[in-house]
Design a protein around this motif. Structure first.
Motif, PDB file in Angstrom:
ATOM      1  N   ARG A   1       0.611  -1.238  -0.365  1.00 30.11           N
ATOM      2  CA  ARG A   1      -0.199  -0.164   0.215  1.00 30.11           C
ATOM      3  C   ARG A   1       0.769   1.284  -0.580  1.00 30.11           C
ATOM      4  NH1 ARG A   1      -2.253   3.701   4.283  1.00 30.11           N
ATOM      5  NH2 ARG A   1      -1.072   2.311   5.012  1.00 30.11           N
ATOM      6  N   SER A   2       2.247   0.959   0.833  1.00 33.46           N
ATOM      7  CA  SER A   2       3.070   2.869   0.897  1.00 33.46           C
ATOM      8  C   SER A   2       3.631   2.995  -0.176  1.00 33.46           C
ATOM      9  CB  SER A   2       4.044   2.313   2.101  1.00 33.46           C
ATOM     10  OG  SER A   2       5.057   1.055   2.132  1.00 33.46           O
ATOM     11  N   LYS A   3       4.195   1.585  -1.444  1.00 26.89           N
ATOM     12  CA  LYS A   3       4.736   1.452  -2.365  1.00 26.89           C
ATOM     13  C   LYS A   3       3.107   2.337  -3.783  1.00 26.89           C
ATOM     14  CE  LYS A   3       7.683  -0.698  -4.845  1.00 26.89           C
ATOM     15  NZ  LYS A   3       8.970  -2.282  -4.927  1.00 26.89           N
ATOM     16  N   ASP A   4       1.814   1.999  -3.373  1.00 29.04           N
ATOM     17  CA  ASP A   4       1.037   2.646  -4.379  1.00 29.04           C
ATOM     18  C   ASP A   4       0.855   4.503  -3.794  1.00 29.04           C
ATOM     19  OD1 ASP A   4       0.702  -0.412  -5.354  1.00 29.04           O
ATOM     20  OD2 ASP A   4      -0.682  -0.457  -4.224  1.00 29.04           O
ATOM     21  N   GLU A   5       0.934   4.312  -2.134  1.00 33.67           N
ATOM     22  CA  GLU A   5       0.836   5.469  -2.605  1.00 33.67           C
ATOM     23  C   GLU A   5       1.977   6.146  -2.790  1.00 33.67           C
ATOM     24  OE1 GLU A   5       0.314   5.939   1.836  1.00 33.67           O
ATOM     25  OE2 GLU A   5      -1.809   4.757   1.589  1.00 33.67           O
ATOM     26  N   LEU A   6       3.520   5.808  -2.729  1.00 34.30           N
ATOM     27  CA  LEU A   6       4.526   6.313  -3.882  1.00 34.30           C
ATOM     28  C   LEU A   6       4.205   6.753  -4.813  1.00 34.30           C
ATOM     29  CD1 LEU A   6       7.002   7.399  -3.206  1.00 34.30           C
ATOM     30  CD2 LEU A   6       8.218   5.321  -3.813  1.00 34.30           C
ATOM     31  N   VAL A   7       3.968   5.396  -5.165  1.00 35.12           N
ATOM     32  CA  VAL A   7       4.470   6.285  -7.492  1.00 35.12           C
ATOM     33  C   VAL A   7       2.843   7.291  -7.175  1.00 35.12           C
ATOM     34  CG1 VAL A   7       2.884   4.486  -9.694  1.00 35.12           C
ATOM     35  CG2 VAL A   7       4.546   3.860  -6.896  1.00 35.12           C
ATOM     36  N   GLU A   8       1.605   7.421  -6.683  1.00 37.83           N
ATOM     37  CA  GLU A   8       0.595   8.004  -6.801  1.00 37.83           C
ATOM     38  C   GLU A   8       1.358   9.388  -6.572  1.00 37.83           C
ATOM     39  OE1 GLU A   8      -3.918   9.518  -4.947  1.00 37.83           O
ATOM     40  OE2 GLU A   8      -2.717   7.153  -4.400  1.00 37.83           O
ATOM     41  N   TYR A   9       1.917   9.858  -5.523  1.00 37.99           N
ATOM     42  CA  TYR A   9       2.807  10.709  -4.710  1.00 37.99           C
ATOM     43  C   TYR A   9       3.550  10.968  -6.247  1.00 37.99           C
ATOM     44  CZ  TYR A   9       5.642  14.158  -2.950  1.00 37.99           C
ATOM     45  OH  TYR A   9       6.068  15.574  -2.874  1.00 37.99           O
ATOM     46  N   VAL A  10       4.246  10.522  -6.905  1.00 33.04           N
ATOM     47  CA  VAL A  10       5.128  10.974  -7.290  1.00 33.04           C
ATOM     48  C   VAL A  10       4.978  11.355  -9.401  1.00 33.04           C
ATOM     49  CG1 VAL A  10       7.350   9.677  -9.202  1.00 33.04           C
ATOM     50  CG2 VAL A  10       7.515   9.574  -6.722  1.00 33.04           C
ATOM     51  N   SER A  11       3.706  10.429  -9.540  1.00 34.81           N
ATOM     52  CA  SER A  11       3.306  10.740 -10.646  1.00 34.81           C
ATOM     53  C   SER A  11       2.559  11.817 -10.820  1.00 34.81           C
ATOM     54  CB  SER A  11       2.175   9.668 -11.008  1.00 34.81           C
ATOM     55  OG  SER A  11       2.226   8.378 -11.490  1.00 34.81           O
ATOM     56  N   HIS A  12       2.165  12.357  -9.102  1.00 30.74           N
ATOM     57  CA  HIS A  12       1.198  13.459  -9.317  1.00 30.74           C
ATOM     58  C   HIS A  12       2.224  14.642  -9.515  1.00 30.74           C
ATOM     59  CE1 HIS A  12      -1.348  16.955  -8.176  1.00 30.74           C
ATOM     60  NE2 HIS A  12      -0.729  17.385  -7.085  1.00 30.74           N
ATOM     61  N   GLU A  13       3.639  14.529  -8.769  1.00 26.79           N
ATOM     62  CA  GLU A  13       4.655  15.337  -8.692  1.00 26.79           C
ATOM     63  C   GLU A  13       5.264  15.422 -10.009  1.00 26.79           C
ATOM     64  OE1 GLU A  13       5.641  17.598  -6.124  1.00 26.79           O
ATOM     65  OE2 GLU A  13       3.510  16.913  -5.449  1.00 26.79           O
ATOM     66  N   LEU A  14       5.389  14.974 -10.479  1.00 27.01           N
ATOM     67  CA  LEU A  14       5.817  14.838 -12.024  1.00 27.01           C
ATOM     68  C   LEU A  14       5.037  15.022 -13.107  1.00 27.01           C
ATOM     69  CD1 LEU A  14       7.451  10.752 -12.866  1.00 27.01           C
ATOM     70  CD2 LEU A  14       8.716  13.781 -12.312  1.00 27.01           C
ATOM     71  N   SER A  15       3.865  14.902 -13.078  1.00 25.07           N
ATOM     72  CA  SER A  15       2.851  15.801 -13.848  1.00 25.07           C
ATOM     73  C   SER A  15       2.528  16.814 -13.142  1.00 25.07           C
ATOM     74  CB  SER A  15       1.364  15.049 -13.660  1.00 25.07           C
ATOM     75  OG  SER A  15       0.048  15.853 -14.380  1.00 25.07           O
ATOM     76  N   THR A  16       2.188  17.684 -12.276  1.00 27.55           N
ATOM     77  CA  THR A  16       2.435  18.863 -12.596  1.00 27.55           C
ATOM     78  C   THR A  16       3.741  19.367 -12.704  1.00 27.55           C
ATOM     79  OG1 THR A  16       1.602  18.692  -9.650  1.00 27.55           O
ATOM     80  CG2 THR A  16       2.115  20.601 -10.300  1.00 27.55           C
ATOM     81  N   LYS A 161       3.330   9.531  11.883  1.00 26.26           N
ATOM     82  CA  LYS A 161       3.325   8.315  13.429  1.00 26.26           C
ATOM     83  C   LYS A 161       5.298   8.508  12.956  1.00 26.26           C
ATOM     84  CE  LYS A 161      -0.388   6.074  11.553  1.00 26.26           C
ATOM     85  NZ  LYS A 161      -1.274   5.198  11.221  1.00 26.26           N
ATOM     86  N   PRO A 162       5.964   8.737  14.751  1.00 26.51           N
ATOM     87  CA  PRO A 162       6.744   8.735  14.813  1.00 26.51           C
ATOM     88  C   PRO A 162       8.185   7.459  14.434  1.00 26.51           C
ATOM     89  CG  PRO A 162       6.195  10.233  16.730  1.00 26.51           C
ATOM     90  CD  PRO A 162       4.564   9.494  15.850  1.00 26.51           C
ATOM     91  N   GLU A 163       6.658   7.001  15.115  1.00 29.25           N
ATOM     92  CA  GLU A 163       7.896   5.356  14.712  1.00 29.25           C
ATOM     93  C   GLU A 163       7.877   4.921  13.073  1.00 29.25           C
ATOM     94  OE1 GLU A 163       3.530   4.833  15.338  1.00 29.25           O
ATOM     95  OE2 GLU A 163       5.100   5.808  15.970  1.00 29.25           O
ATOM     96  N   ARG A 164       7.185   5.407  12.619  1.00 24.18           N
ATOM     97  CA  ARG A 164       7.204   4.705  10.179  1.00 24.18           C
ATOM     98  C   ARG A 164       8.100   6.320   9.938  1.00 24.18           C
ATOM     99  NH1 ARG A 164       1.811   4.091   8.204  1.00 24.18           N
ATOM    100  NH2 ARG A 164       3.348   3.192   6.868  1.00 24.18           N
ATOM    101  N   ILE A 165       8.001   7.176  10.374  1.00 22.64           N
ATOM    102  CA  ILE A 165       9.096   8.563   9.978  1.00 22.64           C
ATOM    103  C   ILE A 165      10.009   7.531   8.523  1.00 22.64           C
ATOM    104  CG2 ILE A 165      10.882   8.778  11.758  1.00 22.64           C
ATOM    105  CD1 ILE A 165       9.106  11.816  10.645  1.00 22.64           C
ATOM    106  N   PHE A 166      10.602   6.562   9.567  1.00 19.75           N
ATOM    107  CA  PHE A 166      12.182   6.226   8.686  1.00 19.75           C
ATOM    108  C   PHE A 166      11.166   5.194   7.382  1.00 19.75           C
ATOM    109  CE2 PHE A 166      14.482   8.810  11.896  1.00 19.75           C
ATOM    110  CZ  PHE A 166      14.865   9.557  11.198  1.00 19.75           C
ATOM    111  N   GLU A 167      10.559   5.684   7.736  1.00 16.64           N
ATOM    112  CA  GLU A 167      10.263   3.721   6.712  1.00 16.64           C
ATOM    113  C   GLU A 167       9.846   4.173   5.204  1.00 16.64           C
ATOM    114  OE1 GLU A 167       6.429   1.738   7.629  1.00 16.64           O
ATOM    115  OE2 GLU A 167       7.035   1.668  10.193  1.00 16.64           O
ATOM    116  N   HIS A 168      10.233   3.117   4.191  1.00 14.25           N
ATOM    117  CA  HIS A 168      10.487   3.678   2.936  1.00 14.25           C
ATOM    118  C   HIS A 168       8.859   3.756   2.183  1.00 14.25           C
ATOM    119  CE1 HIS A 168      14.447   2.014   2.033  1.00 14.25           C
ATOM    120  NE2 HIS A 168      14.451   1.137   2.309  1.00 14.25           N
ATOM    121  N   TYR A 169       8.276   5.036   1.212  1.00 16.48           N
ATOM    122  CA  TYR A 169       7.647   5.164   0.758  1.00 16.48           C
ATOM    123  C   TYR A 169       6.285   6.353   1.509  1.00 16.48           C
ATOM    124  CZ  TYR A 169       9.960   1.301  -1.985  1.00 16.48           C
ATOM    125  OH  TYR A 169      11.179   0.578  -2.762  1.00 16.48           O
ATOM    126  N   LEU A 170       6.910   6.714   2.803  1.00 15.86           N
ATOM    127  CA  LEU A 170       5.873   7.023   3.631  1.00 15.86           C
ATOM    128  C   LEU A 170       6.092   8.947   2.710  1.00 15.86           C
ATOM    129  CD1 LEU A 170       6.833   6.398   6.408  1.00 15.86           C
ATOM    130  CD2 LEU A 170       5.496   5.103   4.901  1.00 15.86           C
TER     131      LEU A 170
END
Length: 170
Positions: A1-16, A161-170
């Motif tokens: 799910r987090s990887k999907d969110e990253l792809v969505e975020y990056v796609s939006h940023e690149l598109s903009t 969520k401080p415990e997740r701040i360094f996880e990939h794809y956040l």
């Protein structure tokens, strides 16, 4: 799910960013003969800035991909903090720079300039997007080290969520 969110975020940023580049280039192509020199300079500067942002996003993606497969590389070199900060903040002009104070010494460090700019760009970008109206970039020489900080006067993220701040794809 987090990887999907990253792809969505990056796609939006690149598109903009790409939409801006294409729009500016279309204006330039259609009417460059009628535009005043100042207008041409502005359009060319906008295209260069937005293209640089696209390149930065792609570079960030490559770094993530290389790190995930264990192929991340560092190429250390001598770099001046003031020059690198100026280079990064120029990429945010005019929006981010108008509300950003910079108090950076001319300290020199040994590090990877690309990775340094990437980290600094991410911190400044987050401060611009999610911080308060004032952003500060500062550096201070501490012995053999240079301390660089990016701060803003925003409220922070109440949903963080401080415990997740360094996880990939956040």
């Amino acid at each position: 799910r987090s990887k999907d969110e990253l792809v969505e975020y990056v796609s939006h940023e690149l598109s903009t960013q790409l939409t801006a580049v294409v729009g500016f280039a279309e204006i330039l192509a259609a009417s460059w003969r009628e535009l005043h020199e100042d207008e041409l300079d502005t359009l060319i500067g906008d295209i260069a800035r937005e293209s640089g942002e696209v390149a930065s996003i792609v570079e960030d993606l490559l770094v993530i991909a290389r790190a995930d497969i264990g192929r991340g590389t560092l190429i250390p070199d001598s770099l001046r903090i003031d020059s690198e900060v100026e280079r990064v903040t120029a990429g945010f002009a005019p929006d981010g720079v108008e509300r950003t104070s910079v108090d950076v010494s001319g300290g020199t460090i040994w590090g990877d300039p690309i990775r340094f700019r990437q980290v600094l760009r991410n911190l400044v970008s987050n401060a611009i997007r999610y911080g308060g109206p004032e952003i500060s970039i500062a550096s201070m020489v501490v012995g053999d080290l240079v301390d660089v900080s990016v701060s803003d006067d925003g409220r922070g993220n109440p949903h963080a969520k401080p415990e997740r701040i360094f996880e990939h794809y956040l």
